[in-house]
Write a protein that holds these residues in place. Sequence first.
Motif, PDB file in Angstrom:
ATOM      1  N   TYR A   6      -7.076   0.521   1.368  1.00 41.11           N
ATOM      2  CA  TYR A   6      -5.997   1.492   1.542  1.00 41.11           C
ATOM      3  C   TYR A   6      -6.278   2.381   2.742  1.00 41.11           C
ATOM      4  CZ  TYR A   6      -2.750   5.269   0.553  1.00 41.11           C
ATOM      5  OH  TYR A   6      -1.756   6.201   0.645  1.00 41.11           O
ATOM      6  N   ARG A  45      -1.004   6.963  -9.658  1.00 41.63           N
ATOM      7  CA  ARG A  45      -2.320   7.236  -9.084  1.00 41.63           C
ATOM      8  C   ARG A  45      -3.331   7.165 -10.224  1.00 41.63           C
ATOM      9  NH1 ARG A  45      -1.354  12.860  -6.092  1.00 41.63           N
ATOM     10  NH2 ARG A  45      -3.536  12.590  -5.493  1.00 41.63           N
ATOM     11  N   ASN A 103       0.793  -1.216   0.000  1.00 35.67           N
ATOM     12  CA  ASN A 103       0.000   0.000   0.000  1.00 35.67           C
ATOM     13  C   ASN A 103       0.830   1.273   0.000  1.00 35.67           C
ATOM     14  OD1 ASN A 103      -2.459  -1.217  -0.128  1.00 35.67           O
ATOM     15  ND2 ASN A 103      -2.752  -1.297   2.064  1.00 35.67           N
ATOM     16  N   LYS A 115      -8.601   4.621  -5.010  1.00 37.78           N
ATOM     17  CA  LYS A 115      -7.643   3.920  -4.161  1.00 37.78           C
ATOM     18  C   LYS A 115      -8.219   2.568  -3.808  1.00 37.78           C
ATOM     19  CE  LYS A 115      -6.048   8.241  -2.233  1.00 37.78           C
ATOM     20  NZ  LYS A 115      -5.643   9.005  -1.086  1.00 37.78           N
ATOM     21  N   MET A 145      -0.027   1.414  -5.289  1.00 46.84           N
ATOM     22  CA  MET A 145      -1.245   1.095  -4.565  1.00 46.84           C
ATOM     23  C   MET A 145      -2.048  -0.020  -5.218  1.00 46.84           C
ATOM     24  SD  MET A 145      -2.613   4.607  -2.911  1.00 46.84           S
ATOM     25  CE  MET A 145      -3.433   5.139  -4.385  1.00 46.84           C
ATOM     26  N   GLU A 173     -10.229  10.491  -7.715  1.00 42.12           N
ATOM     27  CA  GLU A 173      -9.082   9.581  -7.592  1.00 42.12           C
ATOM     28  C   GLU A 173      -9.568   8.292  -6.962  1.00 42.12           C
ATOM     29  OE1 GLU A 173      -4.581   9.146  -5.759  1.00 42.12           O
ATOM     30  OE2 GLU A 173      -5.742  10.941  -5.252  1.00 42.12           O
TER      31      GLU A 173
END
Length: 132
Positions: free
Chosen positions: A131, A45, A3, A127, A8, A125
């Motif tokens: 996370y 990202r 992570n 994740k 990620m 965004e």
Amino acid sequence: MNNSINDMFSKDLYKYLATNTLIEIKGGLTRPTFLKIWMVEVDRRIFARSWNKSERSWFTEFEKTGIGEIKYGEKIIRVKGVKIDPGNPINQKISNAYIKKYDQPENLKYAEGISKPEYFDYTMEFKPQDYV
């Protein structure tokens, strides 16, 4: 899963994004189907912008619930969605990524459109859901 901020997601998701123009998304918990959208990677990202800016969309579901799923190939992963502040400088990098990735003649006018500052407020965004 590692992570760290630089890794990620799994490598196969980054590879999929690099080699495909469409990926599927589902915001929230109640939508029965996935929607094909454009998504870009910037500095490891992952981001997407809402093209239609509609009141009921994958984007607004992520705003309300903060969670959803991404489907690429046969894989489905649960994700968190975090809206990016329109004043965040990452927005220009995201715009550049859209123009670079979606430079095909049939896509370029849409890539240029979604890269304008008026779309900065419709940037999400993603994740991994686990996370922290």
